[in-house]
Design a protein around this motif. Structure first.
Motif, PDB file in Angstrom:
ATOM      1  N   THR A 194       0.847  -1.194   0.000  1.00 49.16           N
ATOM      2  CA  THR A 194       0.000   0.000   0.000  1.00 49.16           C
ATOM      3  C   THR A 194       0.882   1.244   0.000  1.00 49.16           C
ATOM      4  N   PHE A 195       0.259   2.377  -0.283  1.00 52.80           N
ATOM      5  CA  PHE A 195       0.976   3.650  -0.293  1.00 52.80           C
ATOM      6  C   PHE A 195       1.537   3.963   1.093  1.00 52.80           C
ATOM      7  N   VAL A 196       0.788   3.638   2.135  1.00 51.66           N
ATOM      8  CA  VAL A 196       1.232   3.894   3.514  1.00 51.66           C
ATOM      9  C   VAL A 196       2.504   3.112   3.820  1.00 51.66           C
ATOM     10  N   VAL A 197       2.507   1.815   3.459  1.00 54.57           N
ATOM     11  CA  VAL A 197       3.688   0.971   3.688  1.00 54.57           C
ATOM     12  C   VAL A 197       4.878   1.514   2.891  1.00 54.57           C
ATOM     13  N   GLY A 198       4.611   1.931   1.648  1.00 54.36           N
ATOM     14  CA  GLY A 198       5.669   2.488   0.802  1.00 54.36           C
ATOM     15  C   GLY A 198       6.306   3.719   1.426  1.00 54.36           C
ATOM     16  N   ILE A 199       5.480   4.624   1.962  1.00 52.72           N
ATOM     17  CA  ILE A 199       5.988   5.851   2.604  1.00 52.72           C
ATOM     18  C   ILE A 199       6.806   5.501   3.844  1.00 52.72           C
ATOM     19  N   ILE A 200       6.341   4.524   4.612  1.00 52.77           N
ATOM     20  CA  ILE A 200       7.079   4.110   5.823  1.00 52.77           C
ATOM     21  C   ILE A 200       8.472   3.581   5.444  1.00 52.77           C
ATOM     22  N   ILE A 201       8.531   2.753   4.389  1.00 53.68           N
ATOM     23  CA  ILE A 201       9.827   2.202   3.967  1.00 53.68           C
ATOM     24  C   ILE A 201      10.731   3.300   3.405  1.00 53.68           C
ATOM     25  N   ILE A 202      10.145   4.278   2.701  1.00 46.56           N
ATOM     26  CA  ILE A 202      10.941   5.423   2.209  1.00 46.56           C
ATOM     27  C   ILE A 202      11.563   6.165   3.390  1.00 46.56           C
ATOM     28  N   LEU A 203      10.758   6.438   4.429  1.00 45.35           N
ATOM     29  CA  LEU A 203      11.259   7.163   5.605  1.00 45.35           C
ATOM     30  C   LEU A 203      12.338   6.364   6.337  1.00 45.35           C
ATOM     31  N   ILE A 204      12.144   5.045   6.438  1.00 47.98           N
ATOM     32  CA  ILE A 204      13.156   4.198   7.084  1.00 47.98           C
ATOM     33  C   ILE A 204      14.449   4.193   6.266  1.00 47.98           C
ATOM     34  N   SER A 205      14.311   4.084   4.932  1.00 49.04           N
ATOM     35  CA  SER A 205      15.484   4.095   4.043  1.00 49.04           C
ATOM     36  C   SER A 205      16.246   5.407   4.172  1.00 49.04           C
ATOM     37  N   LEU A 206      15.507   6.522   4.198  1.00 47.06           N
ATOM     38  CA  LEU A 206      16.137   7.843   4.358  1.00 47.06           C
ATOM     39  C   LEU A 206      16.844   7.949   5.706  1.00 47.06           C
ATOM     40  N   PHE A 207      16.190   7.439   6.750  1.00 44.33           N
ATOM     41  CA  PHE A 207      16.779   7.479   8.097  1.00 44.33           C
ATOM     42  C   PHE A 207      18.103   6.713   8.123  1.00 44.33           C
ATOM     43  N   VAL A 208      18.102   5.514   7.541  1.00 42.39           N
ATOM     44  CA  VAL A 208      19.319   4.684   7.510  1.00 42.39           C
ATOM     45  C   VAL A 208      20.421   5.383   6.713  1.00 42.39           C
ATOM     46  N   CYS A 209      20.072   5.888   5.526  1.00 41.91           N
ATOM     47  CA  CYS A 209      21.074   6.511   4.647  1.00 41.91           C
ATOM     48  C   CYS A 209      21.619   7.811   5.229  1.00 41.91           C
ATOM     49  N   PHE A 210      20.742   8.669   5.754  1.00 43.86           N
ATOM     50  CA  PHE A 210      21.197   9.939   6.326  1.00 43.86           C
ATOM     51  C   PHE A 210      22.107   9.707   7.528  1.00 43.86           C
ATOM     52  N   ASN A 211      21.719   8.759   8.384  1.00 42.88           N
ATOM     53  CA  ASN A 211      22.547   8.484   9.557  1.00 42.88           C
ATOM     54  C   ASN A 211      23.881   7.859   9.183  1.00 42.88           C
ATOM     55  N   LEU A 212      23.882   7.031   8.150  1.00 42.74           N
ATOM     56  CA  LEU A 212      25.136   6.441   7.680  1.00 42.74           C
ATOM     57  C   LEU A 212      26.052   7.520   7.097  1.00 42.74           C
ATOM     58  N   VAL A 213      25.488   8.343   6.216  1.00 41.61           N
ATOM     59  CA  VAL A 213      26.274   9.371   5.519  1.00 41.61           C
ATOM     60  C   VAL A 213      26.853  10.393   6.491  1.00 41.61           C
ATOM     61  N   ASN A 214      26.081  10.764   7.531  1.00 42.21           N
ATOM     62  CA  ASN A 214      26.521  11.794   8.476  1.00 42.21           C
ATOM     63  C   ASN A 214      27.305  11.237   9.664  1.00 42.21           C
ATOM     64  N   SER A 215      27.640   9.956   9.589  1.00 38.84           N
ATOM     65  CA  SER A 215      28.407   9.331  10.667  1.00 38.84           C
ATOM     66  C   SER A 215      29.893   9.258  10.283  1.00 38.84           C
ATOM     67  N   ARG A 216      30.674   8.752  11.187  1.00 36.43           N
ATOM     68  CA  ARG A 216      32.110   8.552  10.917  1.00 36.43           C
ATOM     69  C   ARG A 216      32.305   7.564   9.773  1.00 36.43           C
ATOM     70  N   THR A 217      31.447   6.543   9.737  1.00 33.64           N
ATOM     71  CA  THR A 217      31.504   5.557   8.648  1.00 33.64           C
ATOM     72  C   THR A 217      31.232   6.216   7.304  1.00 33.64           C
ATOM     73  N   GLY A 218      30.221   7.099   7.275  1.00 32.01           N
ATOM     74  CA  GLY A 218      29.884   7.807   6.040  1.00 32.01           C
ATOM     75  C   GLY A 218      31.019   8.682   5.550  1.00 32.01           C
ATOM     76  N   ARG A 219      31.706   9.344   6.488  1.00 33.48           N
ATOM     77  CA  ARG A 219      32.846  10.183   6.107  1.00 33.48           C
ATOM     78  C   ARG A 219      33.972   9.331   5.533  1.00 33.48           C
ATOM     79  N   ALA A 220      34.147   8.129   6.080  1.00 34.83           N
ATOM     80  CA  ALA A 220      35.159   7.210   5.547  1.00 34.83           C
ATOM     81  C   ALA A 220      34.791   6.760   4.135  1.00 34.83           C
ATOM     82  N   ILE A 221      33.491   6.482   3.915  1.00 31.07           N
ATOM     83  CA  ILE A 221      33.018   6.062   2.585  1.00 31.07           C
ATOM     84  C   ILE A 221      33.252   7.169   1.561  1.00 31.07           C
ATOM     85  N   MET A 222      32.945   8.416   1.940  1.00 37.69           N
ATOM     86  CA  MET A 222      33.142   9.543   1.015  1.00 37.69           C
ATOM     87  C   MET A 222      34.620   9.834   0.779  1.00 37.69           C
TER      88      MET A 222
END
Length: 361
Positions: A194-222
């Motif tokens: 459903t659209f609701v489930v899709g939005i929830i997964i988008i928000l979870i994906s964004l949360f995971v990616c933003f936290n990874l990118v803005n962490s020490r690990t993310g800085r190492a990846i960049m």
């Protein structure tokens, strides 16, 4: 130095909050339009696909935009996530398991299986770079699709039966359940996306990616993306961080695949579903939206998925207009003159100039 870091952190936080707010605002607007009957049935049917492509584009942007590796195999990770979750759901349908619990477990299984495949593929593949990596990941996607097309899986009282020859080779009991039927795929997957489930997964994906990118690990990846030799010289484990980013990227694509599988009554591994064109289309979303911009990937995925359907009434001219829009978007995003023009007339700059003029007066 401390002020610069704080300013950069505030900028990143602001960007993250704007992206979350944009997704939530769109969700509210869509829900209001659906409840009031202002949205057509055609557009309602596009809501879940829009979420699917946004999710996969977010995952690929992590790999291409932040890790700096060109992957053309994300359709393969989608395929793995889709079929592993669909097999689980089909097997559990007869057990009387709660539908919501079954779907949550299917999402977790599809995501984890895609992550495992990403990790296994990443070990040899990430030793390559550039065009070579793109070709190998493309080959992986094609191999996965073709393997599933010749796979037959059934279940009876004796357990699971597997074959790559034909359905008769399964040697099941007459009352056995056929799960995967070769090129015919899986029939009867519960339609729970459903659209609701899709939005929830988008928000979870964004949360995971933003936290990874803005962490020490993310800085190492960049750092690896910007200068591999310099990153290695300061003690960054290249293999570890590349494999981590690639695995997370594959897992997010697998979650998109789960939504894809549970949005269709019949799931097949045809080229139109998980082939080369699907990988290229997702890459187009990432490039047009801006590499390194998750918000841009979502916007590009939504616009470019909706556009062919909106233009469907134009018949033969539909894809021509679609191609012209692609060219215009590419020029607007990446042409040097267009970048200068955007910076010159940006709202922030114009208001900044106005504020300075007022201060002088």
């Amino acid at each position: 130095m401390k002020k610069a870091n704080l300013k950069s952190m505030n900028k990143q936080t602001k960007s993250m909050l704007i992206t979350y707010a944009m997704v939530i605002a769109v969700f509210i607007i869509v829900e209001v339009m659906v409840s009031t009957g202002m949205m057509s049935s055609l557009m309602q049917g596009l809501l879940v696909p829009l979420c699917i492509y946004s999710i996969v584009a977010i995952g690929l942007n992590l790999c291409v935009g932040y890790l700096g590796e060109l992957s053309l195999g994300h359709a393969g990770f989608m395929c793995v996530g889709a079929f592993s979750s669909a097999v689980f759901s089909k097997c559990m349908m007869a057990t009387g398991m709660n539908e919501t619990l079954r779907f949550i477990l299917a999402i977790l299984i599809g995501t984890v299986v895609a992550a495992i495949f990403g990790w296994l593929i990443g070990i040899p593949v990430l030793r390559l770079r550039g065009d070579y990596l793109a070709i190998v990941t493309l080959a992986f996607g094609e191999i996965i699709k073709n393997v599933i097309n010749v796979m037959y899986l059934g279940k009876d009282s004796k357990g699971f039966h597997f074959s790559i020859k034909d359905s008769a080779s399964l040697n099941m009991e007459t009352d056995g359940q056929k799960i995967i039927d070769g090129a015919k795929g899986i029939v009867g997957t519960p339609n729970q996306s459903t659209f609701v489930v899709g939005i929830i997964i988008i928000l979870i994906s964004l949360f995971v990616c933003f936290n990874l990118v803005n962490s020490r690990t993310g800085r190492a990846i960049m750092a690896i993306r910007d200068n591999r030799i310099a990153a290695e010289s300061v003690g960054i484990n290249i293999t570890k961080y590349k494999l981590m980013a690639f695995t997370i990227s594959a897992a997010i694509a697998g979650a998109g695949g789960v939504l894809y599988a549970h949005n269709l009554s019949t799931l097949t591994a045809l080229p139109a579903n998980f082939g080369y064109n699907m990988s290229i289309m997702i890459l187009v979303f990432v490039v047009l939206g801006g590499m390194g911009s998750f918000r841009g990937s979502i916007i590009a995925a939504v616009l470019l998925t909706m556009l062919p359907e909106v233009l469907r009434g134009l018949a033969d001219y539909r894809m021509l207009i679609y191609a012209i829009v692609l060219i215009i978007m590419m020029l607007f995003n990446w042409a040097p003159k267009a970048i200068e023009w955007r910076e010159k007339y940006s709202i922030k700059r114009m208001f900044g100039k106005k504020a300075k003029a007022e201060e002088v007066q």
